[in-house]
Motif scaffolding. Structure first.
Motif, mmCIF file in Angstrom:
data_model
loop_
_atom_site.group_PDB
_atom_site.id
_atom_site.type_symbol
_atom_site.label_atom_id
_atom_site.label_comp_id
_atom_site.label_asym_id
_atom_site.label_seq_id
_atom_site.Cartn_x
_atom_site.Cartn_y
_atom_site.Cartn_z
ATOM 1 N N ALA A 8 85.833 60.415 26.523
ATOM 2 C CA ALA A 8 84.939 59.847 27.715
ATOM 3 C C ALA A 8 83.674 60.250 27.096
ATOM 4 N N CYS B 125 88.630 55.136 34.936
ATOM 5 C CA CYS B 125 89.888 55.413 34.109
ATOM 6 C C CYS B 125 91.254 55.275 34.839
ATOM 7 N N GLN C 269 92.494 58.138 28.098
ATOM 8 C CA GLN C 269 91.198 58.876 27.929
ATOM 9 C C GLN C 269 91.373 60.169 27.504
#
Length: 699
Positions: free
Chosen positions: A260, A485, A491
């Motif tokens: 991220a 996401c 992620q």
């Protein structure tokens, strides 16, 4: 003419090739050093940049792309150069007339006179980088003012609706005002769609857009009076933004995860229009002026009208001090704001519910719905409240706090409504000009109009607290919702402080989000097709959402088991630093068909035998998975109840209060860096359901 150009497979590869580094919008600190031969290709095909350069009516848009770089570092390449590279881009290109109209709104004479921020807003807002997925053609456009799955280069979502014209035809409209006049121009690196209005979403925050709406004056005044307009202005975590983050990470027994790069913050508001308040004898604001301190000559009359309604729901604590978060009017306002920003079609994630066949795994169909789909969210403030969201299969309408009855012996069709809740509209038409929309897509979230008073009153609390509450893990981790996401991509979260509801992490706690769709992974057994995983020798504390009413609840966790999982001890309580263990350690590697769990196949068993075997599993502390969702293979053939690898663990039974905050701690019992903790959904099940007159349904 067609040009010959060097093309690069993806935006990230292009940035590495061009030597670009981080910016507020894009952070690529660790570029791939060894590009394969497939990253480059010589092709005699027209790119997006070629097309724009050769189409006179896009000359002004092309001039903006020539000027605006992708990123803010010295030497960053222009967007025109980026759109000459290989990739999959969706471009909503404003024609010259659209640019001229926008310049006139800004009071600017020419493209050259735009400042850098204005030019960047135009350019970034009309480009979607689809990455490895195909660019959007018109058949992929969402409908019903729903958002495209992927965000634009500003990390803002673009909404789309199919609108009926006066001549009986229909056309696509973006963000409620941008008409698509030509679509599906196929180019070598994506699709271009011509729009007659510049896409330039507001930079206002959610409370400010509400105050600007011409039909939400009451809520605007209440926001100002309670101070919530100043509290709901978060947009991005600058500390996280300024830290160094790798691009990807490879973890044991798992795929490579993108890291991220941002930590966005946001809210979703459900707001009554002024005509709703009029039904409850709340007067309209008089002589109000938000530009000059938010003055309102009859503010006290408005507060006096709201106070008895709010106090009936929330009590009389901190009476008279509406800036105190324990005050009833303050709590009334706060309850309208959900943590996490959701487009209207993103409150729930249609993917693997009972009977649902998705079609395209990357862009699941939204028309042939089978059962009502629900999720639970919590509201902002120190006195949080629970909100249930239901997307009805038959009507396709979205409701908050609606409680229905269902055919639990058949296919779970809705049979009645016990508590109506409020209907959530996708758009907010102007009252002064019904053909126009008040903008509801803010920089840090959205607001949506509701058709009745939105309050957690006694009737609503009783209705919500009288049924099983099943909440997906993603809805209590708003950062997953804010950062786009959910249902989109794997992620890895490069900080143990990333989530506001996760604390006390050990150094070896690794937090991951996984979604079936992004990997085309068939055979997973996850509610709504995604899961939250923790890896390593983990130890962390999860803050739970509030319950709607006082009562005894059974707390459960849904889990898909396999040999890569681990074993953890679970703790529960009110003090996150002093939680007590509940039950024995939970081994997520075990087989469920042994005597210690007692999983069984319904097969041809009669109802009495099934009930007896279900009871035996409960005695062992487990339940079969619910029938409401299926294994993720697209044909909706095998439900979680029919899958031996998925069970619900009954964690504990507790007396819970809506005004308390509760926590669970999960601590690995194994010294194994590859150990996996699996989390999908939790349940708060009231005693009236798990020990009621009628047996709890299998859904």
């Amino acid at each position: 003419m067609k040009s010959i150009c060097i093309k690069i497979k993806s935006l990230a590869a292009f940035l590495c090739f061009a030597g670009m580094t981080s910016s507020v919008l894009f952070t690529f600190q660790s570029c791939k050093e060894d590009l394969s031969e497939g990253d480059y290709a010589i092709a005699e095909k027209q790119t997006i940049s070629d097309y724009l350069a050769e189409t006179p009516n896009f000359s002004k848009f092309k001039a903006i792309l020539d000027r605006v770089p992708l990123g803010h570092k010295e030497g960053a390449s222009s967007l025109s150069a980026v759109l000459s590279a290989r990739g999959n881009y969706t471009i909503f290109a404003p024609n010259n007339e659209a640019i001229d109209a926008y310049l006139a709104e800004l009071g600017v004479a020419s493209v050259e006179q735009l400042d850098d921020e204005q030019a960047e807003l135009i350019a970034y807002s009309c480009i979607i980088d689809n990455g490895d997925d195909s660019a959007y053609e018109s058949p992929d456009f969402p409908q019903g003012n729903a958002a495209f799955t992927k965000s634009d280069l500003n990390d803002r979502t673009i909404t789309c609706d199919e609108v009926a014209a006066d001549d009986g035809t229909t056309y696509y409209e973006l963000n409620g005002k941008c008409r698509v006049v030509k679509f599906d121009v196929q180019l070598s690196n994506g699709y271009l769609h011509e729009v007659a209005t510049v896409i330039a979403p507001s930079n206002e925050m959610v409370p400010d857009l509400i105050k600007m709406a011409d039909n939400m004056h009451v809520m605007g005044v209440l926001l100002k009076a309670t101070g919530w307009d100043a509290k709901l202005t978060d947009f991005i975590d600058l500390d996280y933004e300024n830290a160094e983050h790798e691009q990807t990470i490879k973890l044991p027994n798992l795929a490579t995860f993108p890291v991220a790069q941002h930590r966005y913050l946001g809210y979703t508001a459900l707001v009554e229009t002024d005509d709703v308040y009029a039904k409850y004898n709340v007067p309209m604001p008089e002589n109000y002026n938000f530009d000059e301190g938010g003055t309102c000559s009859n503010l006290q009359a408005i507060i006096d009208a709201i106070t008895p309604i709010a106090e009936a729901a929330y009590g009389t604590e901190a009476k008279g001090d509406i800036t105190n978060e324990r005050n009833a009017v303050n709590r009334f306002v706060a309850y309208h704001f959900l943590e996490g920003k959701m487009a209207h079609n993103k409150f729930v994630n249609h993917f693997c519910e009972y009977g649902y066949k998705w079609g395209d795994i990357l862009n699941p169909q939204q028309t042939e719905l089978t059962v009502d789909l629900t999720d639970y969210f919590y509201t902002t403030g120190s006195m949080r409240g629970l909100v249930k969201i239901t997307h009805e299969a038959k009507s396709k309408d979205l409701y908050a706090n609606r409680v229905c009855t269902y055919d639990v012996e058949g296919s779970y069709e809705q049979t009645g409504v016990k508590h109506p809740g409020v209907k959530i509209a996708a758009t907010n038409p102007s009252t002064t000009n019904p053909e126009e929309l008040n903008e509801n897509n803010a920089k840090n979230g959205y607001y949506y109009p509701v058709d009745d008073l939105f309050i957690l009153d006694r009737a609503t609390a009783d209705a919500l607290g009288g049924e099983r509450i099943r909440f997906d893990i993603t809805t209590i981790l708003p950062e997953i919702l804010n950062n786009g996401c959910r249902s989109q991509s794997y992620q890895y979260f490069d900080s143990n402080d990333y989530f506001s509801n996760i604390s006390g992490c050990s150094d070896d706690t690794k937090l991951l989000y996984l979604t079936t769709a992004s990997q085309g992974a068939y055979g997973w057994c996850d509610l709504e097709g995604d899961e939250f995983m923790v890896l390593g020798i983990y130890d962390f504390v999860l803050r739970l959402p509030p319950v709607p009413k006082e009562g005894t609840y059974e707390i459960r966790m849904g889990c898909s088991l396999n040999s890569l999982r681990g074993m953890c001890q679970i703790y529960f309580g009110k003090d996150p630093k002093n939680l007590l263990p509940v039950g024995l350690p939970f081994d997520m590697r075990m087989s469920t068909t042994g005597d210690n769990v007692g999983w069984f196949s319904d097969g041809n068993l009669d109802d009495a035998t099934i009930r007896e075997k279900d009871k035996n599993m409960r005695n062992q502390g487990y339940m079969k998975g619910p029938k409401i969702f299926c294994i993720s293979n697209g044909d909706a053939a095998t439900t979680a109840r029919d899958y031996s690898g998925h069970v619900r663990l009954i964690i504990t039974t507790e007396q819970l209060s809506p005004n308390e905050t509760y926590y669970m701690r999960f601590k690995s019992c194994l010294e194994d860096n590859a150990s996996q903790f699996f989390s999908d959904y939790f349940e708060f099940c009231p005693r009236s359901v798990y020990n009621g007159v009628e047996a709890e349904d299998i859904w």
